[in-house]
Motif scaffolding. Structure first.
Motif, PDB file in Angstrom:
ATOM      1  N   SER A 184       1.055  -1.544   0.159  1.00 28.96           N
ATOM      2  CA  SER A 184       0.082   0.114   0.085  1.00 28.96           C
ATOM      3  C   SER A 184       0.991   1.121   0.445  1.00 28.96           C
ATOM      4  O   SER A 184       2.170   1.022  -0.289  1.00 28.96           O
ATOM      5  N   SER A 241      -6.830   2.209  13.202  1.00 30.62           N
ATOM      6  CA  SER A 241      -5.538   0.939  11.463  1.00 30.62           C
ATOM      7  C   SER A 241      -5.428   0.252  13.380  1.00 30.62           C
ATOM      8  O   SER A 241      -5.779  -0.142  14.338  1.00 30.62           O
ATOM      9  N   LYS A 291      -3.893  -5.874   8.662  1.00 26.67           N
ATOM     10  CA  LYS A 291      -3.693  -6.420   6.377  1.00 26.67           C
ATOM     11  C   LYS A 291      -3.423  -5.651   5.714  1.00 26.67           C
ATOM     12  O   LYS A 291      -3.853  -3.971   6.568  1.00 26.67           O
ATOM     13  N   ARG A 319      -3.987   4.817  -0.577  1.00 26.83           N
ATOM     14  CA  ARG A 319      -4.477   3.221  -1.442  1.00 26.83           C
ATOM     15  C   ARG A 319      -3.769   1.909  -0.656  1.00 26.83           C
ATOM     16  O   ARG A 319      -2.084   2.221  -1.196  1.00 26.83           O
ATOM     17  N   VAL A 320      -4.241   1.207  -1.387  1.00 26.41           N
ATOM     18  CA  VAL A 320      -3.615  -0.385  -1.117  1.00 26.41           C
ATOM     19  C   VAL A 320      -3.449  -0.120  -3.150  1.00 26.41           C
ATOM     20  O   VAL A 320      -3.638  -0.480  -3.854  1.00 26.41           O
ATOM     21  N   THR A 375      -4.772  -3.169   4.664  1.00 28.11           N
ATOM     22  CA  THR A 375      -5.654  -2.055   3.840  1.00 28.11           C
ATOM     23  C   THR A 375      -5.130  -1.154   3.594  1.00 28.11           C
ATOM     24  O   THR A 375      -4.179  -0.023   4.165  1.00 28.11           O
ATOM     25  N   GLU A 376      -6.718  -0.186   3.096  1.00 24.32           N
ATOM     26  CA  GLU A 376      -6.225   1.438   2.872  1.00 24.32           C
ATOM     27  C   GLU A 376      -6.094   1.758   4.928  1.00 24.32           C
ATOM     28  O   GLU A 376      -4.983   3.122   4.726  1.00 24.32           O
ATOM     29  N   ASP A 377      -7.075   1.208   6.108  1.00 24.65           N
ATOM     30  CA  ASP A 377      -6.678   2.431   7.152  1.00 24.65           C
ATOM     31  C   ASP A 377      -5.874   1.955   7.402  1.00 24.65           C
ATOM     32  O   ASP A 377      -5.504   2.629   8.079  1.00 24.65           O
ATOM     33  N   ASN A 378      -4.902   0.803   6.853  1.00 25.23           N
ATOM     34  CA  ASN A 378      -3.430   0.612   7.801  1.00 25.23           C
ATOM     35  C   ASN A 378      -2.478   1.692   6.848  1.00 25.23           C
ATOM     36  O   ASN A 378      -0.932   1.174   7.727  1.00 25.23           O
TER      37      ASN A 378
END
Length: 613
Positions: free
Chosen positions: A31, A120, A79, A47-48, A81-84
């Motif tokens: 990401s 996150s 994982k 973005r992932v 993801t966009e949040d992470n």
């Protein structure tokens, strides 16, 4: 696996940050994101996937700014993801981060009690919240960051910006590389100078513990004690690739000091918090379940990593393991046993003897209708070995230029341990609490490597006593016996001093005859269940007049005395001690070679990759 780019300028820097991330894509990531400060607002896109996805998002949103930070991430905590994805925000603070915050769970629990909400699963977000909290009692962003850094345990690099400080970029180096790119009316940061070469060829290399306060006009650097210090600005050829020696005299020394980050990169691809990632070697699980024994094939330094892995396979997960030099294995027509996993280890993935042994084994197994599987531990994703094995695990050490392997070796060990943990998990041969503890120790390993490197000056002083020597003996026991072999190999290949590595228990079976007043004996002494026996071996050497050079665990009880020189090595799990004890023997060999005036990076008669028999 992560990459950092940041900058403060008088022009919009969004395109500069994106280009910097593209130049770091060789590191691997899942990401990407950036945050820009514009009119006292934090503008963020994440973005992932590939950097081009982030680039498209920035073009669509048309966000701009003259101060910003950007990041590529390989998931470690949480994982992909966009949040992470980075940057992470807290109120008006944005943070990007390479490395690991080892005590993040403890910090996170405290912050939750103080009312902070986490969006996150990452360890990074605690830094953003800690800075926000610190600003309640500190008058400046710099002083807030200076108060936060001592609370963080681990190896990391940070880039920090705040919407209320639109001309300030804070950078922190604590175990993960970070450089400052110097411009005119603008300055930048990068985890690799390669990211910044299109815009500057002048760099300040931050050292351990440095906190840099960066504005358009100035770069000020502060040490741990908050005193301002000077770091030189170095100018590079603008056409240099990332395979530059940078601030180092030789590639070998650069690569030795890159090991904490290289190790971090390698373990990050496999771990998610204190567990193995769900997708780590997932495609190989069926083969792993059927494995009855392991055959490791390798040459040189890679052979030594295989010898250490044998201890791990058999003691950790009770799986029989044999290790053989590829140039011997390929010519003796060894018996092929069904459900054997053949593991080929090679830095380049093009080692001629190892490839030939692999191909011959595959051909013979097919002809006999026997089911075997193959695995490559390798540093080059496009290599023949990767293409021709059933499964592979990359070491992610980055380019290694010096002929004497350093970071490729320690990352091979890390990769092998991860591989063994995976097989143990799949076969149900490793208890959950043991797996968790091993993973915790792996996360901690880059920091211990970093602390071990702090003994460089001490090892340089000892190396002066080797310059006139013609012979040397290296001794170790258990998993550090192969490190004795590796230390001897390093010393002879770059300093041209004849050296031998032995299991210390073999002293009375021959090597003791070589010991006299002129024979330096290097001892590897981790604190494990073999330590008392090793101390007895040391007494045997001293009784014959030998001079001891001991790399000893800081809690081993081994002290300096006449003709016994001791370098205290930070404590680590006995399982991972071979990774740590590789560092002092590498540094010793390097400094002896430099003092003797040999060609360190390209020693006589040797090549980096042995692609012919």
């Amino acid at each position: 696996m992560c990459g950092i780019v940041g900058g403060v300028a008088e022009r919009n820097i969004s395109d500069i940050l994106i280009e910097g991330l593209k130049r770091l894509e060789y590191r691997g990531y899942d990401s990407a994101g950036l945050a820009l400060i514009n009119q006292q607002h934090v503008l963020r896109e994440r973005r992932v996937g590939k950097v081009v996805n982030l680039e498209d998002a920035v073009k669509t949103s048309q966000i701009t700014g003259t101060l910003g930070i950007a990041h590529t991430r390989w998931a470690t905590h949480g994982k992909p993801t966009e949040d992470n994805a980075h940057p992470h925000l807290s109120d008006r603070v944005a943070v990007v981060h390479n490395g690991i915050i080892e005590n993040f769970e403890e910090l996170k629990n405290t912050l939750i009690q103080q009312g902070y909400v986490f969006s996150s699963q990452t360890d990074t977000e605690v830094v953003a919240h800690l800075v926000t909290e610190a600003l309640k009692t500190h008058a400046t962003l710099l002083s807030a960051v200076q108060s936060v850094v001592p609370k963080l345990k681990g190896a990391f690099a940070l880039g920090i910006v705040h919407a209320d400080y639109p001309d300030e970029l804070i950078a922190v180096r604590e175990g993960s590389p970070l450089v400052v790119g110097v411009g005119i009316g603008e300055h930048f940061i990068g985890s690799d100078q390669l990211a910044l070469l299109p815009i500057t060829n002048r760099f300040i290399y931050l050292e351990e513990g440095d906190i840099a306060y960066i504005t358009r006009q100035d770069v000020r650097i502060f040490a741990h004690n908050e005193h301002e210090i000077e770091r030189p600005t170095k100018e590079l050829d603008a056409t240099v690739s990332h395979a530059s020696k940078g601030e180092y005299k030789h590639f070998m020394l650069k690569e030795i000091f890159e090991q904490p980050e290289a190790l971090q990169q390698t373990i990050s691809q496999a771990l998610n918090g204190n567990a193995l990632r769900e997708d780590f070697l997932q495609h190989a699980e069926l083969d792993f379940k059927q494995v009855k024994q392991v055959q490791i094939i390798a040459c040189g330094t890679s052979y030594h990593s295989g010898l250490i892995a044998k201890y791990w396979f058999e003691q950790l997960i009770d799986l029989p393991c044999q290790v053989e030099i590829a140039s011997e294995f390929r010519y003796r027509s060894p018996v092929i046993v069904e459900h054997t996993l053949y593991v080929c280890i090679s830095q380049s993935g093009e080692t001629a003897d190892t490839l030939a042994a692999l191909r011959d084994t595959q051909k013979r197994a097919k002809a006999k209708g026997l089911h075997i599987s193959s695995m490559a531990i390798c540093n080059v994703a496009t290599s023949s070995m990767i293409r021709e094995t059933d499964h592979h695990l990359l070491t992610l050490a980055g380019p290694e230029i010096g002929v004497a392997s350093t970071k490729a070796f320690t990352t091979q060990l890390a990769a092998l341990m991860l591989f063994i943990l995976k097989i143990g998990q799949v076969q149900g041969k490793i208890a959950e609490h043991v797996l968790t503890k091993m993973i915790e120790d792996l996360w901690h390993c880059p920091k211990v490597l970093l602390n071990t490197l702090q003994h460089n000056a001490e090892i340089l002083r000892l190396s002066e006593l080797f310059v006139e020597k013609q012979h040397c003996l290296f001794l170790g026991r258990g998993t550090n016996y192969p490190i004795a072999l590796e230390g001897a190999l390093k010393l002879k290949e770059i300093s041209y001093i004849h050296a031998e590595g032995y299991a210390a228990g073999e002293l009375k079976h021959g090597p003791l005859a070589l010991v006299d007043n002129d024979m330096p004996v290097v001892i590897l002494a981790p604190k494990d269940d073999m330590l008392d026996k090793l101390k007895s071996n040391m007494e045997e050497v001293q009784a014959r007049g030998g001079e001891l050079f001991v790399f000893a665990d800081e809690h081993s009880g081994i002290a300096e005395k006449d003709r016994q020189h001791v370098v205290k090595v930070p404590s680590i799990s006995h399982w991972l001690s071979p990774i740590i004890y590789s560092i002092p023997v590498q540094l010793l060999s390097y400094h002896v070679a430099v003092l003797r005036g040999t060609d360190v990076d390209q020693p006589r008669n040797l090549a980096k990759s042995v692609t012919v028999e």
